[in-house]
Write an enzyme that holds these catalytic residues in place. Structure first.
Site: not given
Lengths: 627, 72
Positions: A328, A521, A525
């Protein structure tokens, strides 16, 4: 190496020494033939039997007990049958020697296991044993478990931070090495968060407790690592299943070996029975059963020491097989914070433009304002600032030192009737106008982490086939960052739910036996983290959802941790396979040699306890941390 | 309900596997895992029958390794 034995081990050691002396004496006597002729065989038998009972009595007892409980094929039983068999064949010294070696091997093994357990415990020695709390102006020492949210604690230099909290007075440097593996101390001052388990190096800190011990970082890390062993790797499960069949198979082979060849070849029974007994000694799967879980645990322990929490041996195994890594973007590859990357003044100095922009945004807490003030580097005084008004979504206008300043996007400029330069960017730039005249533009961007390019290159070097970047940013921004980083593919303009479907698409394209990892992070997510073969959360000691959802947690946001994690996983798997090949190789070799009558009892004992000992020593190498 | 216990005097890795298999067969046990290295027993079992299951598990452990016992 300091040798400390526990009570059981000491008792075993004394017994081994006594039996060895006694044994040497018995061998000497029988070699010199000092017994009176008539009684010689009886005396010899009794003497060796006595030594045998001293050294092997407990093994016989355990074997007997286990048979009563229905566990026939354990090592005690195998050793008992093998040595009693040797006695029956008249090989007294061999019988005693085998038992003696077995016991020495067991002692070594137990010592090695104990030592590795202790090194693991040391690794985990991050829990604080006391805390100082301030009550009515008096500082008292309490058990960290008693602390409650809101309590005011004092952390002296040299102490461990007992629970997570926020600094309310004082400043100091913290040694976070035992949590993050980072050797540079971290400075903390008023308002900063402190994480339990760190060591306060220099000053005295006054901290308000934010979480009780049971919810603090230190407890969470210990729980994660301790329960990691619960999730067993495929290799580990395979070995357990394998050993369940292996021992009975070898025992059956031994029975066949003892009976069939003598009948078919009309050879003497004792020769073949001896070979069968060697089979029994070799058949114990201890080397594998101990060394494989130990290797995995060592790997997990070593990783945790470098700030990488692995939630199970299965994840360590999966990581070693990763060939696709999906990142990401924000907060992982990039800093996740904005900064001024370009300054283009029109008709003034760069510093002037920056000063106007920073002052106009003096009161704003918008990330763009923060980055402008950070770029200005000097203190922003608000004394000459008046008439600040915010144009939602567009920017800010203010009067500074008597001049009208406007800072914002192209729409704001249009609204104010200011003509922007032709070559100024229409979207990404922040435009500045002074007294209605265009003064220039600044570019503010999320910057790539300093070592991100290097990290991506290193991943490639490690043989990672695909490095993919996911982001919610526009395609323009994504493509320029992707090019800068050297990633293979990128997907831009994604909403959180899109990330899951992209991940799923990537997973369906995975080659068999290879895994795809997702690195995020963790702030939003969690769904992708749990959907990927392997979810890696980064720098997220604070984020509970990410820690829950991830399989591997990196304690800081250093990308190089991924490289070390892959290194650790591969090294661990390497050592695991070394042990499997070595242990089974030696065992099968000795079995074959024994079947042809080449191997003797001594070699058989080596193939059992010797191999186990070497495999344990080898497994302990996984505890070493790679830098 | 999932709970973690310590196995005192667990000395043999093979025994740990045998204990694990034995405990798995007790009625009401969802999952169990024994780590030889950390001497830890993680038991996931029916809440209502938990104390009895724990007792049975203790018997199994003792039978496999006579001086091994479960400590909270």
């Amino acid at each position: 190496m300091s040798v400390t034995l526990n009570k059981k081990q000491r008792r075993s050691l004394y017994r081994i020494i006594a039996a060895s002396v006694f044994f040497a004496f018995a061998v000497l006597l029988s070699a010199n033939g000092v017994y009176p002729k008539l009684y010689s065989s009886y005396a010899e038998f009794l003497l060796f039997l006595a030594v045998y009972l001293v050294i092997g009595g407990d093994v016989l007892l355990r074997a007997g007990k286990n048979i009563l409980h229905g566990n026939v094929f354990d090592e005690h039983f195998l050793m008992s049958v093998a040595t009693i068999g040797a006695f029956c064949l008249g090989q007294y010294p061999e019988a005693v020697a085998v038992m003696l070696f077995y016991q020495i091997g067991e002692l070594f093994q137990s010592y090695a296991v104990e030592k590795s357990r202790r090194s693991i415990a040391e690794l985990m020695d991050i829990s604080p044993d006391h805390a100082y709390i301030e009550r009515d102006g008096v500082i008292v020492s309490v058990n960290p478990g008693e602390l409650q949210v809101g309590d005011h604690i004092v952390i002296k230099a040299g102490d461990r931070v007992p629970v997570d909290g926020v600094v309310i007075a004082g400043s100091s440097e913290l040694d976070t090495a035992s949590l993050t593996g980072e050797s540079l101390p971290r400075y903390v001052g008023v308002g900063d968060q402190v994480i339990s388990g760190c060591i306060n190096i220099s000053g005295v800190l006054h901290v308000r407790v934010a979480k009780p011990l049971s919810e603090s970082t230190v407890t969470r890390i210990l729980e994660l690592v301790e329960s990691a062993a619960g999730k067993k790797a495929k290799t580990e499960q395979f070995i357990t299943r394998f050993s369940r069949y292996y021992t009975p198979a070898v025992v059956a082979a031994a029975v066949i070996l003892a009976v069939i060849p003598p009948l078919l070849l009309a050879e003497p029974f004792p020769v073949w029975i001896e070979r069968a007994l060697i089979f029994l000694v070799v058949s114990c799967p201890c080397a594998l059963v101990i060394s494989i879980p130990l290797s995995f645990f060592g790997g997990i322990g070593g990783a945790s020491r470098s700030g990488i929490l692995v939630k199970g041996s299965n994840y360590l195994e999966a990581l070693s097989k990763t060939d696709t890594i999906v990142f990401d973007k924000t907060g992982t590859l990039t800093r996740g914070s904005f900064s001024v990357t370009e300054i283009h003044p029109v008709g003034m100095l760069e510093s002037e433009l920056l000063a106007y922009a920073a002052h106009a945004e003096a009161y704003s807490s918008h990330p763009i304002a923060v980055s402008l003030r950070a770029a200005y580097q000097q203190t922003v005084s608000t004394s000459d600032l008046t008439d600040v008004s915010e144009h939602a979504g567009h920017g800010i206008t203010a009067t500074y030192l008597g001049r009208r300043i406007a800072v914002g996007n192209a729409e704001l400029m249009q609204e104010l009737g200011v003509n922007t330069e032709k070559d100024s960017p229409s979207r990404q730039g922040i435009h500045v106008a002074v007294d209605g005249r265009y003064a220039g533009w600044l570019v503010i961007a999320d910057t790539v982490k300093p070592n991100a390019v290097y990290a991506v290159a290193e991943l490639k070097k490690l043989g990672i086939r695909r490095v993919v970047m996911l982001t919610g940013d526009s395609s323009d921004v994504a493509s320029s960052i992707a090019r800068e980083l050297g990633v293979d593919e990128y997907y831009a303009g994604l909403l959180p739910q899109d990330k899951v479907s992209v991940m799923e698409e990537i997973l369906t394209k995975q080659r068999a036996g290879k895994t795809a990892a997702f690195v995020g992070d963790g702030i939003n997510d969690a769904p992708v983290l749990s959907r990927a073969d392997l979810g890696i959360a980064m720098g997220t000691l604070g984020s509970d959802a990410a820690i829950e959802a991830a399989d591997i947690v990196l304690m800081d946001d250093d990308l190089m941790k991924i490289i070390s994690a892959i290194g650790i996983s591969r090294r661990t798997m390497h050592i695991v396979f070394q042990n499997i090949v070595f242990a089974l190789g030696v065992k099968f070799l000795v079995l074959i040699l024994a079947a042809f009558g080449v191997a003797n009892m001594w070699e058989a004992v080596f193939a059992d306890v010797g191999v186990a000992f070497i495999a344990i020593l080898n497994a302990m190498r996984t505890l070493k941390i790679m830098r | 309900m999932k709970k973690s216990f310590k196995l005192e005097n667990l000395d043999c890795a093979h025994c740990a596997a045998v204990m694990e298999n034995g405990i798995k067969k007790i009625e009401g046990v969802h999952d169990v895992s024994i780590s030889f290295m950390t001497r830890r027993l993680v038991l996931d079992a029916d809440e209502g029958r938990f104390p009895e299951i724990l007792k049975e598990a203790g018997v199994i452990c003792r039978r496999v390794e006579p001086d091994c016992f479960i400590k909270e």
